[in-house]
Design an enzyme around this catalytic site. Sequence first.
Site, PDB file in Angstrom:
ATOM      1  N   GLU A 133      -2.752  -8.457 -29.153  1.00 25.04           N
ATOM      2  CA  GLU A 133      -2.882  -6.962 -29.917  1.00 25.04           C
ATOM      3  C   GLU A 133      -4.055  -6.887 -30.434  1.00 25.04           C
ATOM      4  O   GLU A 133      -4.279  -7.812 -31.306  1.00 25.04           O
ATOM      5  CB  GLU A 133      -1.771  -6.925 -30.718  1.00 25.04           C
ATOM      6  N   TYR A 138      -5.897   1.572 -30.697  1.00 28.38           N
ATOM      7  CA  TYR A 138      -5.073   0.418 -30.571  1.00 28.38           C
ATOM      8  C   TYR A 138      -4.762   0.010 -29.397  1.00 28.38           C
ATOM      9  O   TYR A 138      -4.639   0.899 -28.181  1.00 28.38           O
ATOM     10  CB  TYR A 138      -3.570   0.936 -31.140  1.00 28.38           C
TER      11      TYR A 138
END
Length: 397
Positions: free
Chosen positions: A206, A118
């Site tokens: 993101e 991530y």
Amino acid sequence: MNLHEYQGKELLSKYGVKIQRGIVARTPQQAVEAAKELTRETGTQWHVVKAQIHAGGRGKGGGVKLAKSLDEVEQRANQIIGMQLVTPQTPPEGKKVHQVLIAEDVYYPGESETQEFYMSVLLNRATGRNMIMYSPEGGMDIEEVAETMPDKIFTEEIDPAFGVQGFQARKIAFNLGLSGQAFKEMVKFVHALYNAYIGSDASMFEINPVLKTSDNQIMAVDSKVTLDGNGLFRHKDLAELRDVREEDATEVEAGAAGLNFVKLDGNVGCMVNGAGLAMATMDMIKQSGGSPANFLDVGGTADAERVEKAFRIILKDENVDAILVNIFGGIVRCDRVAQGVIDAYKNMGDAIKVPIIVRLQGTNAEEAKKMIDESGLKVHSAITLEEAAKKVEEVLS
Ligand code: GDP
Ligand code: MN
């Protein structure tokens, strides 16, 4: 302003971030053509069909599907295009899928395991710096990671004057457990990602997952990008990527009229000038036993045209039982606003069926009240906030 995954990936690619390659398609036929094209370009045999909506969690909702043949690409695209996709991040009724991204399969077997990470870049308002947040636990919901394994989330503060320093990018690659070729690729990835974030005046990038492929490439498999609306004037090309179908229709209409409008789910419509006064007005409505149906800042020039537009937008909401107009006449005089309300009301004829309470305070407030009282319209006027609150209470009971 939010971008679709495919738009975000194109942007990343321009800045040298390695991405999972893909082509957007609006029909199953286009999906098949896109798949063929990708096979020619990348040699991939399998493809992923990915719904393009402004919401994450698409995989969980059935909006991301692997296809192992062209027939499957067509079937999957046929299923997904036009579907009402419900994910943990959409409203309960879901979002309609207008297009899919046909992407190369990047989870192919090879010399080492694939790994999902991530990574996001965002503004840390508390420190006034940018921040890279990352985790070796990619692919899954980051909120869940934050709750169950908070020690698996790392942050790196970036000084905006210097950008990402070499040692910072290496620290990130190290904390993600990488070595060798993958380590070097991650260092490049971090620099390029940060450059894309800065270069596009974004407020968030993101990437979940960032993938380490089985042959040690590091690439963005997903992208969620929020651009800073205040920076868009510098990026005409990016401003054009806006997809208004993804936004609330009434909010889009209000925006086009220069009104700052946010729909809420209460029963008292509000028309206010200034964001601070709007917040105070919403509090006041709560205290009078109502609940605000919207936030609406008409801005500095509350002329008849704007007031009428604002009324029309508020009245689109069937939950509205009363409208409270709360305007402070500082830049714009109260009598001008009163005239605007009266003109708008007259123009709209029977369209207004709910009681309206108008509270005008500031320059020429007395004259304004008189104008409204003498207009013969069914408008309740008030000067103080208490009076207005009481009238809201009365009309609701
Ligand atoms: P999200 O669910 O909206 O976050 O969409 P993502 O783009 O992150 O995709 C969801 C999941 O689909 C990823 O976490 C992967 O597990 C899977 N996925 C994405 N691309 C591929 C691919 O090329 N091959 C395979 N087998 N799975 C993929
Ligand atoms: Mn994702």
